[in-house]
Motif scaffolding. Structure first.
Motif, PDB file in Angstrom:
ATOM      1  N   SER A   1      16.038 -22.730 -10.840  1.00 24.63           N
ATOM      2  CA  SER A   1      17.091 -21.787 -10.451  1.00 24.63           C
ATOM      3  C   SER A   1      17.708 -22.111  -9.095  1.00 24.63           C
ATOM      4  O   SER A   1      18.794 -21.623  -8.773  1.00 24.63           O
ATOM      5  CB  SER A   1      16.537 -20.365 -10.426  1.00 24.63           C
ATOM      6  N   ASN A   2      17.015 -22.929  -8.303  1.00 21.83           N
ATOM      7  CA  ASN A   2      17.507 -23.242  -6.951  1.00 21.83           C
ATOM      8  C   ASN A   2      18.019 -24.666  -6.799  1.00 21.83           C
ATOM      9  O   ASN A   2      18.335 -25.093  -5.684  1.00 21.83           O
ATOM     10  CB  ASN A   2      16.390 -23.009  -5.920  1.00 21.83           C
ATOM     11  N   ILE A   3      18.105 -25.417  -7.894  1.00 24.66           N
ATOM     12  CA  ILE A   3      18.491 -26.828  -7.794  1.00 24.66           C
ATOM     13  C   ILE A   3      19.945 -26.967  -7.355  1.00 24.66           C
ATOM     14  O   ILE A   3      20.844 -26.322  -7.888  1.00 24.66           O
ATOM     15  CB  ILE A   3      18.301 -27.542  -9.153  1.00 24.66           C
ATOM     16  N   SER A   4      20.170 -27.820  -6.356  1.00 22.77           N
ATOM     17  CA  SER A   4      21.512 -28.097  -5.839  1.00 22.77           C
ATOM     18  C   SER A   4      21.755 -29.602  -5.868  1.00 22.77           C
ATOM     19  O   SER A   4      20.873 -30.382  -6.241  1.00 22.77           O
ATOM     20  CB  SER A   4      21.640 -27.588  -4.397  1.00 22.77           C
ATOM     21  N   THR A   5      22.952 -30.006  -5.462  1.00 16.01           N
ATOM     22  CA  THR A   5      23.239 -31.438  -5.370  1.00 16.01           C
ATOM     23  C   THR A   5      22.274 -32.125  -4.410  1.00 16.01           C
ATOM     24  O   THR A   5      21.900 -33.275  -4.621  1.00 16.01           O
ATOM     25  CB  THR A   5      24.680 -31.673  -4.903  1.00 16.01           C
ATOM     26  N   TYR A   6      21.877 -31.415  -3.355  1.00 16.93           N
ATOM     27  CA  TYR A   6      20.923 -31.996  -2.397  1.00 16.93           C
ATOM     28  C   TYR A   6      19.614 -32.357  -3.102  1.00 16.93           C
ATOM     29  O   TYR A   6      19.083 -33.461  -2.920  1.00 16.93           O
ATOM     30  CB  TYR A   6      20.645 -31.023  -1.251  1.00 16.93           C
ATOM     31  N   HIS A   7      19.079 -31.435  -3.888  1.00 18.46           N
ATOM     32  CA  HIS A   7      17.796 -31.693  -4.548  1.00 18.46           C
ATOM     33  C   HIS A   7      17.891 -32.849  -5.544  1.00 18.46           C
ATOM     34  O   HIS A   7      16.967 -33.653  -5.652  1.00 18.46           O
ATOM     35  CB  HIS A   7      17.319 -30.425  -5.266  1.00 18.46           C
ATOM     36  N   ILE A   8      19.031 -32.920  -6.253  1.00 15.51           N
ATOM     37  CA  ILE A   8      19.217 -34.035  -7.194  1.00 15.51           C
ATOM     38  C   ILE A   8      19.317 -35.353  -6.432  1.00 15.51           C
ATOM     39  O   ILE A   8      18.684 -36.355  -6.788  1.00 15.51           O
ATOM     40  CB  ILE A   8      20.481 -33.832  -8.051  1.00 15.51           C
ATOM     41  N   GLY A   9      20.124 -35.371  -5.369  1.00 11.72           N
ATOM     42  CA  GLY A   9      20.393 -36.614  -4.652  1.00 11.72           C
ATOM     43  C   GLY A   9      19.260 -37.099  -3.774  1.00 11.72           C
ATOM     44  O   GLY A   9      19.080 -38.314  -3.612  1.00 11.72           O
ATOM     45  N   PHE A  10      18.473 -36.167  -3.209  1.00 12.53           N
ATOM     46  CA  PHE A  10      17.493 -36.577  -2.200  1.00 12.53           C
ATOM     47  C   PHE A  10      16.041 -36.271  -2.549  1.00 12.53           C
ATOM     48  O   PHE A  10      15.140 -36.668  -1.815  1.00 12.53           O
ATOM     49  CB  PHE A  10      17.837 -35.927  -0.856  1.00 12.53           C
ATOM     50  N   VAL A  11      15.793 -35.561  -3.636  1.00  9.89           N
ATOM     51  CA  VAL A  11      14.416 -35.263  -4.021  1.00  9.89           C
ATOM     52  C   VAL A  11      14.128 -35.793  -5.434  1.00  9.89           C
ATOM     53  O   VAL A  11      13.273 -36.662  -5.619  1.00  9.89           O
ATOM     54  CB  VAL A  11      14.125 -33.742  -3.955  1.00  9.89           C
TER      55      VAL A  11
ATOM     56  N   ALA B   1       4.525 -37.118 -12.805  1.00 10.73           N
ATOM     57  CA  ALA B   1       3.605 -37.341 -11.688  1.00 10.73           C
ATOM     58  C   ALA B   1       3.608 -38.805 -11.262  1.00 10.73           C
ATOM     59  O   ALA B   1       3.539 -39.123 -10.064  1.00 10.73           O
ATOM     60  CB  ALA B   1       2.193 -36.904 -12.087  1.00 10.73           C
ATOM     61  N   GLU B   2       3.702 -39.699 -12.249  1.00 11.70           N
ATOM     62  CA  GLU B   2       3.736 -41.128 -11.943  1.00 11.70           C
ATOM     63  C   GLU B   2       4.993 -41.494 -11.159  1.00 11.70           C
ATOM     64  O   GLU B   2       4.944 -42.284 -10.212  1.00 11.70           O
ATOM     65  CB  GLU B   2       3.665 -41.937 -13.238  1.00 11.70           C
ATOM     66  N   LEU B   3       6.142 -40.904 -11.531  1.00  8.71           N
ATOM     67  CA  LEU B   3       7.385 -41.187 -10.812  1.00  8.71           C
ATOM     68  C   LEU B   3       7.311 -40.689  -9.378  1.00  8.71           C
ATOM     69  O   LEU B   3       7.769 -41.371  -8.447  1.00  8.71           O
ATOM     70  CB  LEU B   3       8.573 -40.531 -11.528  1.00  8.71           C
ATOM     71  N   VAL B   4       6.757 -39.504  -9.184  1.00  7.10           N
ATOM     72  CA  VAL B   4       6.637 -38.953  -7.828  1.00  7.10           C
ATOM     73  C   VAL B   4       5.705 -39.820  -6.986  1.00  7.10           C
ATOM     74  O   VAL B   4       5.970 -40.085  -5.797  1.00  7.10           O
ATOM     75  CB  VAL B   4       6.139 -37.495  -7.877  1.00  7.10           C
ATOM     76  N   LYS B   5       4.623 -40.301  -7.580  1.00  2.00           N
ATOM     77  CA  LYS B   5       3.695 -41.189  -6.864  1.00  2.00           C
ATOM     78  C   LYS B   5       4.387 -42.495  -6.469  1.00  2.00           C
ATOM     79  O   LYS B   5       4.250 -42.968  -5.333  1.00  2.00           O
ATOM     80  CB  LYS B   5       2.483 -41.482  -7.738  1.00  2.00           C
ATOM     81  N   LEU B   6       5.145 -43.076  -7.410  1.00  2.00           N
ATOM     82  CA  LEU B   6       5.881 -44.315  -7.110  1.00  2.00           C
ATOM     83  C   LEU B   6       6.876 -44.094  -5.975  1.00  2.00           C
ATOM     84  O   LEU B   6       7.059 -44.965  -5.125  1.00  2.00           O
ATOM     85  CB  LEU B   6       6.616 -44.801  -8.356  1.00  2.00           C
ATOM     86  N   ASN B   7       7.495 -42.935  -5.946  1.00  2.00           N
ATOM     87  CA  ASN B   7       8.457 -42.662  -4.883  1.00  2.00           C
ATOM     88  C   ASN B   7       7.765 -42.569  -3.528  1.00  2.00           C
ATOM     89  O   ASN B   7       8.323 -42.977  -2.511  1.00  2.00           O
ATOM     90  CB  ASN B   7       9.222 -41.366  -5.169  1.00  2.00           C
ATOM     91  N   GLY B   8       6.548 -42.039  -3.511  1.00  2.00           N
ATOM     92  CA  GLY B   8       5.782 -42.009  -2.260  1.00  2.00           C
ATOM     93  C   GLY B   8       5.487 -43.414  -1.766  1.00  2.00           C
ATOM     94  O   GLY B   8       5.599 -43.702  -0.559  1.00  2.00           O
TER      95      GLY B   8
ATOM     96  N   LEU C   1       9.579 -32.813 -14.147  1.00  2.00           N
ATOM     97  CA  LEU C   1       9.907 -33.500 -12.893  1.00  2.00           C
ATOM     98  C   LEU C   1      10.242 -32.503 -11.794  1.00  2.00           C
ATOM     99  O   LEU C   1       9.839 -32.678 -10.637  1.00  2.00           O
ATOM    100  CB  LEU C   1      11.072 -34.467 -13.119  1.00  2.00           C
ATOM    101  N   ILE C   2      10.959 -31.462 -12.148  1.00  2.00           N
ATOM    102  CA  ILE C   2      11.288 -30.426 -11.159  1.00  2.00           C
ATOM    103  C   ILE C   2      10.010 -29.787 -10.612  1.00  2.00           C
ATOM    104  O   ILE C   2       9.860 -29.585  -9.398  1.00  2.00           O
ATOM    105  CB  ILE C   2      12.215 -29.365 -11.791  1.00  2.00           C
ATOM    106  N   LYS C   3       9.087 -29.486 -11.518  1.00  4.44           N
ATOM    107  CA  LYS C   3       7.819 -28.882 -11.101  1.00  4.44           C
ATOM    108  C   LYS C   3       7.016 -29.832 -10.223  1.00  4.44           C
ATOM    109  O   LYS C   3       6.445 -29.434  -9.196  1.00  4.44           O
ATOM    110  CB  LYS C   3       7.002 -28.490 -12.338  1.00  4.44           C
ATOM    111  N   GLU C   4       6.979 -31.119 -10.611  1.00  7.13           N
ATOM    112  CA  GLU C   4       6.212 -32.108  -9.847  1.00  7.13           C
ATOM    113  C   GLU C   4       6.789 -32.292  -8.447  1.00  7.13           C
ATOM    114  O   GLU C   4       6.074 -32.625  -7.501  1.00  7.13           O
ATOM    115  CB  GLU C   4       6.202 -33.439 -10.600  1.00  7.13           C
ATOM    116  N   CYS C   5       8.109 -32.074  -8.313  1.00  7.77           N
ATOM    117  CA  CYS C   5       8.771 -32.165  -6.996  1.00  7.77           C
ATOM    118  C   CYS C   5       8.672 -30.859  -6.214  1.00  7.77           C
ATOM    119  O   CYS C   5       9.276 -30.724  -5.145  1.00  7.77           O
ATOM    120  CB  CYS C   5      10.237 -32.549  -7.180  1.00  7.77           C
ATOM    121  N   LYS C   6       7.925 -29.876  -6.793  1.00 11.27           N
ATOM    122  CA  LYS C   6       7.695 -28.577  -6.155  1.00 11.27           C
ATOM    123  C   LYS C   6       9.004 -27.817  -5.927  1.00 11.27           C
ATOM    124  O   LYS C   6       9.230 -27.226  -4.866  1.00 11.27           O
ATOM    125  CB  LYS C   6       6.919 -28.754  -4.845  1.00 11.27           C
ATOM    126  N   LEU C   7       9.858 -27.849  -6.929  1.00  9.57           N
ATOM    127  CA  LEU C   7      11.131 -27.145  -6.877  1.00  9.57           C
ATOM    128  C   LEU C   7      11.192 -26.123  -8.004  1.00  9.57           C
ATOM    129  O   LEU C   7      10.358 -26.128  -8.905  1.00  9.57           O
ATOM    130  CB  LEU C   7      12.296 -28.134  -7.017  1.00  9.57           C
TER     131      LEU C   7
END
Length: 587
Positions: A279-289, A323-330, A270-276
Motif C-alpha cells: 500500500s505504500n510502494i512509490s517510485t522511490y521503492h521501485i527504483g532504489f529498493v 530472499a535469494e535476490l535480496v541476499k545477492l543485492n547485499g 519480494l515486497i515482503k522480503e524488502c520489508k515494505l
C-alpha cells in the motif's frame, strides 16, 4: 560542483489554480514542467488509460503481430531473447506471457552478462538454430545486432525486433549520419525516424506491451486482459530511468495503483522480503529498493532467477527466490563500495579530475557493477564517466553521462576503438581491447566539446519559498504531481541564510543529518539531510571552524547561517504527524 537557477516560466498561476482547484504554487510547479495548454495540464494531472496511444501507430507493429500470429498458428518454435536488467526481464515476461496466452510454442533466453554480454549475439543464434528455433523475438535489445541477425537470416529464421534504444549510425565523410538497419523481418522501435508513434520515450517493457496489445487484437483477445502487464511496464519504466512524462507517467500511475492492491505472489514475496508494504510502494521503492534486488541476479548470477520469480505462483518458492535476490543485492552493495573506493583513489592519484571525460580502468572489478560505480563517480564529479573492467575475452565497461554530453553519439566518433558498443545519450556499454584503454581516454577527451559551464550541475528551483510558508495542506496537494522521477522531479524550493540552531546525526548507521532551522523570533523548523553527513559537517567546519561544528552538535551555537534547497514532506512518527523539510542542496 553545482549552480542554482530559478525556473522563471511565466503564466497566470492564480487563474490556473482557480480552473483546476489547486494552489497557485502547485500551478507554478506544473508550468515549470512545461505544461502550458489546458489539455496538457489536464492530462498531466488526470491522465489515464483513455490517454494511452494506439499501438497501431508503431511502425510495422501490425505487420509483426500478423507474422507472429501465423507462426503461432503453424506451431513454429519461438524464442524470446531479452536482456539481463530489469527492463529486459520485464519485457521478456510480458512477451512470454502474452505469446503463451495466444497459444504460442515459446521459450525464453536471457543472455548471461559475463558469458554472453548484452543482447542477441551470434552464439545465441547458433544455439537457437541447434534447438530448432524458427522465430526470434527480441526485447529491450536487437536494434544494433546487425551481425547476429544476419546469421539468423542465413539460417532462414524469422526475426522480430522490439527495442527502444538509439538507432545505430555512422558518419559519412561530410559528418552526416548514416543510419544502420539489420535484416530483421520487422523492427518495432518508436525511435525510428519514419515511425509515426508520437511518444519516443517508451522503455523496452513499454514497447513489448504495445506489441502484445497488437497480438491480442489479432487473436481477438479482449484488450482488458493486457492490463495485467501495467505493473511490469511501470517497473521497467522506473528502473530503466525513463522520463516520467506523457505515456510513461500514465503507465507508472496505473502500475503503482495495481501494486498497491496486488495479489501477485511473486511481487508480494519480494515486497515482503524488502520489508515494505504494498500500500505504500512509490517510485522511490521501485527504483532504489525493489529494482536493485531484481537487478542483482543479472549482475552477480543470472537474470533468469528474477524471471523465474516473476513466473512463480507458488508462495513458498516465491519467498525463497525473493530472499535469494535480496541476499545477492547485499553482496552487490558490498562489492560496489569496495571498488568505488578503488576508483576514487585512482582518480586522485592520476589527477583524472582534470579530464572532462573520465575513463577509469578497474581490472579486477566485477563487470556487472561498473555502471553503478560510473554513476556514483558522475554524481560526485558531474562529468561523463566510463568504468572499464577486465572481462573473459576483452575489457568491458559501462558509461554514465551528463545532460550536455550524448554518450552514444560521442562513442560513434571513436567506434574504430571498440569491439562493440551501444546505448543511450546518458548511458552506454562497450567492449574494447585492453591495450586501447588509454587511447580511448585520450581520444574521448580530445574530441570532447564540453565547456566549463557544462561541468556544473544545474539545480533548478521551482519557487524561492520560505520554509515557514509551507503547510500540511500544500504538501498533501503535491501528491497530485506524482509519480516523481526523472523528467518529473519532486518540486524544489529554496530559502537563503537560514539559522542552524542544532544538528544531530541519527539513523541506524548514524549517517542521517537532522537539523533545527529558523529565523529570529520564528518557530523552529525540522529538517533532514540524507546526503553525505561527513561532507556536510566538513563544509560547515571549512567556513566556521571546528569549534563551531562541535558546538552545533551540542546545540550550543546559534549563529551559523546557510542557504538550502528543500522539498517539504509530512513526517509520521508514533502516530503523530509533523512538517519536515528534506534538504537537497546547501551553500
Amino acid at each position: 560542483m553545482e549552480k542554482w537557477f530559478l525556473s522563471a516560466k511565466k503564466a497566470n498561476f492564480n487563474e490556473i489554480g482557480k480552473h483546476f482547484n489547486i494552489n497557485p504554487v502547485t500551478a507554478r510547479i506544473i508550468r515549470n514542467r512545461e505544461m502550458i495548454e489546458e489539455k496538457q495540464i489536464q492530462r498531466y494531472l488526470f491522465g489515464n488509460e483513455i490517454d494511452l496511444v494506439d499501438p497501431k501507430l508503431l511502425k510495422d507493429g501490425c505487420v509483426g503481430a500478423r507474422i507472429l500470429k501465423t507462426s503461432i498458428q503453424e506451431n513454429k518454435k519461438i524464442r524470446i531473447i531479452g536482456d539481463y536488467d530489469v527492463d529486459g526481464v520485464t519485457s521478456t515476461y510480458i512477451l512470454y506471457q502474452g505469446i503463451c496466452r495466444c497459444g504460442g510454442n515459446v521459450d525464453t533466453v536471457i543472455p548471461h552478462r559475463m558469458k554472453d554480454g548484452y543482447g542477441v549475439n551470434e552464439n545465441l543464434i547458433e544455439q537457437a538454430y541447434k534447438d530448432g528455433v524458427e522465430v526470434i523475438v527480441t526485447c529491450d535489445n536487437g536494434i544494433s545486432a546487425l551481425e547476429a541477425i544476419h546469421l539468423a537470416k542465413r539460417y532462414k529464421m524469422t526475426v522480430i525486433v522490439t527495442d527502444h534504444h538509439e538507432i545505430p549510425f555512422t558518419y559519412d565523410e561530410q559528418g552526416g549520419k548514416i543510419l544502420k538497419r539489420s535484416e530483421a523481418d520487422v523492427i518495432i522501435n518508436p525511435k525510428q525516424l519514419d515511425c509515426n508513434y508520437p511518444f519516443k520515450g517508451l522503455c523496452g517493457a513499454g514497447v513489448a506491451f504495445k506489441f502484445v496489445e497488437l497480438l491480442y487484437q489479432e487473436f481477438q483477445i479482449p484488450k482488458e486482459e493486457a492490463k495485467e502487464f501495467y505493473t511490469y511496464v511501470a517497473i521497467g519504466t522506473i528502473c530503466d530511468v525513463m522520463d516520467l512524462i506523457d505515456e510513461n507517467r500514465i503507465f507508472v500511475k496505473l502500475g503503482l495503483a495495481q501494486i498497491k492492491e496486488t495479489q501477485d505472489v511473486s511481487l508480494l514475496a519480494l515486497i515482503k522480503e524488502c520489508k515494505l508494504e504494498p500500500s505504500n510502494i512509490s517510485t522511490y521503492h521501485i527504483g532504489f529498493v525493489i529494482g536493485p534486488c531484481m537487478n542483482a541476479s543479472g549482475r552477480l548470477d543470472t537474470a533468469r532467477k528474477t524471471l523465474e520469480l516473476f513466473l512463480t505462483k507458488e508462495p513458498s518458492k516465491a519467498s525463497l527466490l525473493a530472499a535469494e535476490l535480496v541476499k545477492l543485492n547485499g553482496e552487490r552493495k558490498t562489492l560496489t563500495e569496495e571498488f568505488l573506493q578503488q576508483a576514487m583513489e585512482k582518480i586522485e592519484e592520476n589527477q583524472w579530475i582534470k579530464d572532462k571525460v573520465m575513463v577509469v580502468f578497474l581490472p579486477d572489478c566485477h563487470e556487472s557493477i561498473a555502471g553503478i560505480i560510473a554513476g556514483r563517480i558522475r554524481e560526485k564529479y558531474y562529468r561523463p564517466v566510463f568504468v572499464l573492467t577486465r572481462g573473459e575475452e576483452a575489457v568491458k565497461g559501462s558509461g554514465r553521462s551528463i545532460d550536455a554530453y550524448s554518450m552514444y553519439e560521442e562513442m560513434t566518433k571513436v567506434d574504430e576503438l571498440f569491439l562493440g558498443y551501444g546505448g543511450h545519450p546518458l548511458a552506454a556499454g562497450c567492449s574494447i581491447e585492453e591495450d586501447k584503454v588509454d587511447l580511448l581516454r585520450i581520444r574521448l577527451n580530445e574530441l570532447c566539446t564540453l565547456k566549463e559551464e557544462d561541468l556544473f550541475e544545474k539545480v533548478m528551483i521551482d519557487v524561492p519559498m520560505p520554509m515557514g510558508y509551507v503547510t500540511k495542506e500544500l504538501v498533501e496537494e503535491f501528491k497530485i504531481l506524482e509519480p516523481f522521477g526523472k523528467g518529473n522531479l519532486k518540486p524544489l524550493f529554496a530559502e537563503r541564510e537560514m539559522i542552524i540552531r542544532w544538528i544531530k546525526i541519527v539513523g541506524n548507521n548514524r549517517k542521517i543529518v537532522k537539523l533545527g532551522l529558523g529565523r529570529p523570533n520564528e518557530k523552529e523548523i525540522d529538517a533532514v539531510y540524507f546526503g553525505d553527513h561527513e561532507q556536510f559537517l566538513n563544509d560547515i567546519e571549512k567556513i566556521y571552524g571546528k569549534a563551531t561544528r562541535e558546538k552545533l552538535l551540542l546545540g550550543q551555537e546559534k549563529n551559523v547561517k546557510m542557504s538550502f534547497t528543500f522539498y517539504p514532506e509530512i513526517n509520521e512518527y508514533r502516530g503523530s504527524t509533523s512538517l519536515q523539510m528534506v534538504i537537497k542542496n546547501y551553500n
